[in-house]
Design an enzyme around this catalytic site. Structure first.
Site: not given
Ligand code: BDR
Ligand code: CA
Length: 313
Positions: A242
């Site tokens: 992500h």
């Molecule tokens: C986001 O949530 C976190 O767990 C990850 O680091 C990312 O920023 C994804 O939904």
């Protein structure tokens, strides 16, 4: 001229890769500071992890400022089930030689924005938006000084990853998200619609492993842990990456596509808390307030990641 950035983050495995990617792209971004926020794991860990990652990347000259320890109005919801107890599951880093600074992250954001020329600093948000929302409340004069906010946040066609409706960073602090969406700042969002196309597969892990650098080895260590990955992610071909999209977008904006739309956030409903109501088809007539990026070139994204991680120690 590289863009000046402040990285606001809750490392977090994918945050870790994003930080390393930023360090590996000095021609595109100059990291002024890293500000930690409570999120995937509590603040003490996100701050220590950020410092340890800067050390791994050979950049102990960059300071880490611990920011908010909880969302604006709600108790913290962590995500150890995804990132492990330490936040960096699979990766063991030595305790950082340079400890996080004493100055609060919110004050550091305000000070840095006031010190730099107006419109020259981009905020890269990789976690809940608590720190920036607080900074805007504490010092509204910083708003016109911010060049842009690029935030990994939200979901539309993919639904949520922490509830059926909500993406984690928005769910954790929806009130902070509401502040940003109403701020009038130039805002770019990297939602799950985009990041779920960017999967760390076995082949991509093998390519990273072959680089042999400490940064690449660290990435492989964190993303080989398929067992620690929730069911919904195991059902895919790989693990979504992500947060590095935020940095990749600054390095090469042709990697992703989307359009300017109106995005609002649900803060009241118990079932839809943190849901981003993204008006892709413009049916509401509400004015656009964000660039919503939902198209990706996955092979080019991973090629960029490989090239850049090869440059680090
Ligand atoms: C986001 O949530 C976190 O767990 C990850 O680091 C990312 O920023 C994804 O939904
Ligand atoms: Ca994150």
């Amino acid at each position: 001229m590289p863009r000046k950035i402040i990285i606001d983050t809750d490392p977090g495995k994918d945050d870790a890769v994003a930080i390393l990617l930023a360090l590996a792209a000095p021609e595109a971004v100059e990291v002024l500071a890293v500000v930690a926020v409570a999120g995937n794991v509590p603040l003490a860990r996100t701050a220590a992890n950020a410092a340890a990652l800067l050390e791994l990347g050979g950049r102990t000259d960059i300071p880490v400022y611990p920011g908010c320890a909880a969302p604006l109005t709600r108790p913290l919801v962590t995500a150890e089930h995804v990132h492990g107890e330490t936040g960096l599951n699979g990766l063991e880093l030595p305790p950082p030689a340079r400890a996080p600074e004493a100055e609060h992250g919110v004050d550091a954001i305000i000070r840095l924005l006031r010190a730099e020329a107006p419109g020259t600093v981009t905020l890269c948000l990789l976690g809940p938006a608590t720190n920036l929302a607080m900074a805007l409340a504490k010092a509204p004069d910083i708003a016109p000084r911010i060049a842009e906010v690029v935030w990994m946040a939200g979901a539309r066609s993919e639904g949520g990853n922490v509830t059926p409706a909500a993406e984690y960073n928005v769910y954790t602090d929806p009130e902070a998200a509401a502040v940003l969406l109403a701020s009038g700042l130039k805002l770019t969002l990297m939602p799950l619609d985009l990041t779920h196309q960017l999967l760390v597969t076995r082949e991509r892990l093998a390519a990273l492993r072959a680089l042999g650098t400490a940064a690449a080895r660290a990435t492989v260590a964190m993303f080989s842990e398929i067992d620690g990955t929730p069911q919904r992610e195991r059902e895919r071909e790989g693990i979504p990456l992500h947060d590095p999209t935020v940095i990749a977008h600054l390095i090469d904006p042709t990697l992703f596509g989307g359009r300017q739309i109106n995005v609002e956030v649900e803060t009241a409903s118990p079932f839809a808390r943190g849901m981003t109501v993204a008006d892709w088809y413009g049916v509401t007539g509400r004015p656009a307030n964000a660039l919503w990026l939902n198209a990706a070139a996955p092979d080019r994204f991973f090629a960029l990641l490989e090239q850049r991680l090869a440059r680090l120690p």
